[in-house]
Enzyme design. Sequence first.
Site, PDB file in Angstrom:
ATOM      1  CG  HIS A  68      93.516  43.557 105.923  1.00 64.42           C
ATOM      2  ND1 HIS A  68      92.845  44.711 106.248  1.00 64.42           N
ATOM      3  CD2 HIS A  68      93.393  42.729 106.989  1.00 64.42           C
ATOM      4  CE1 HIS A  68      92.326  44.586 107.462  1.00 64.42           C
ATOM      5  NE2 HIS A  68      92.650  43.396 107.939  1.00 64.42           N
ATOM      6  CE  LYS A 179      71.416  21.895 108.663  1.00 66.64           C
ATOM      7  NZ  LYS A 179      70.603  23.008 108.113  1.00 66.64           N
ATOM      8  CE  LYS A 190      92.925   0.917 110.877  1.00 69.06           C
ATOM      9  NZ  LYS A 190      93.880   1.708 111.714  1.00 69.06           N
ATOM     10  CB  THR A 239      72.879  25.265 110.948  1.00 68.10           C
ATOM     11  OG1 THR A 239      71.870  25.694 110.032  1.00 68.10           O
ATOM     12  CG2 THR A 239      72.722  26.020 112.261  1.00 68.10           C
TER      13      THR A 239
END
Length: 494
Positions: A68, A179, A190, A239
């Site tokens: 790789h 979860k 905002k 999770t």
Amino acid sequence: MFTMDDLNQMDTQTLTDTLGSIFEHSSWIAERSAALRPFSSLSDLHRKMTGIVKAADRETQLDLIKKHPRLGTKKTMSNDSVREQQNAGLSKLEQQEYEEFLKLNEHYYDRFGFPFILAVKGKTKQDIHQALLARLESERETEFQQALIEIYRIARFRLADIITEKGETQMKRTMSYGKGNVFAYRTFLKPLTGVKQIPESSFAGRSNTVVGVDVTCEIGGEAFLPSFTDGDNTLVVATDSMKNFIQRHLASYEGTTTEGFLHYVAHRFLDTYSHMDKITLTGEDIPFEAMPAYEEKELSTSRLVFRRSRNERSRSVLKAERTEDTITIKEQYSEIMDLQLVKVSGNSFVGFIRDEYTTLPEDGNRPLFVYLNISWQYENTNDAYASDPARYVAAEQVRDLASTVFHELETPSIQNLIYHIGCRILMRFPQLTDVSFQSQNHTWDTVVEEIPGSKGKVYTEPRPPFGFQRFTVTREDAEKEKQKNDEAIGTLKA
């Protein structure tokens, strides 16, 4: 794109040529996989190819890792690696960034004896840089195993790019995980402004100075089958990672509503983890109310101090699915839950069937205590995200509409009450398609019928069980009710 039937019918050489680039410069894995046919699904193919690597000796695995390229390098690499690194922004590094990646990669290689490997799909150069710094602190064996895990992930992504399972008969099963109770709080989001004003509500927007949300995240996809059947966690997103993902994306969310936040997070999840097929997000608002403040000899509303509200709860639900490269919203709705309203008079319940089972007396003027869950859906789901605030329906407005109709109506039954509430909501907000109710009757039991010198009575909590109703009011219902009202007004004028 190829189907499983295509792969199962190929000769060994054609299959090797087709899948040879799935593992970097290691076509031998594809060649050996030919003997493991038939492949029943993409997940089955991936499981068999990774099984070949897992069964290989240590030196062969190390050789695969070393094939790789180093992330961020400008040296020659496979076409797949070029594309993956380009999508992560690694091909457009500034000179200083390139030198930093080069230095860290060299440090990693010197420390572990193989290149740093990360499945970069869906990640930014900042994500990669952070991961590289963190993994430099690991032990060699931990990094060796992590490198193989990342290679398996890369292989899964590459398989998904060239294989389609469209048209195949897939066994339908319940398979998901997720979860719950992911709490996230944000200050100075905002503000929500520009909402449509209605006569029944004074609501004009939210300051969003402090915002809280309780999120449940549930994800699914065929890629997770090996985690159930074989205990193979190669493609499992922990999770705990889901929790961190949701909380951190609240910082980068630039919208104004929970509905918009769920839409944003769903797309970011599916963009980041391309082996996820579907996601369901539920977000329950945690409301805060500004407290009074005495400033400059005048009582006003504090811009700094808030109290957590403990009244009715607002919630939003969004379900999204991926089909190839397209993310589709399958369902979106908003709701207000556990709205508890009591009207002390002006309510009746008479004319119902009376037989040998009936003990309830008729009552022409009773108090009525109801619990309401009210949900609403938009014709265009984009309206739910408040990109155009004038088409957004706020839970506060739905709450106020319900209260107003309850106040106005001589209520013959809860069924009739929720019907008229639904019609009023749809009249005020024609961008909605329907309004659904789950209602409960919690009217108090009378203890003292008459109090001298008072028109009041004394009540206690009702004994279980309780009555409930479910009903959906449609756009057609609202239009019929409006026509009836218009005709009645015309008759009065005549």
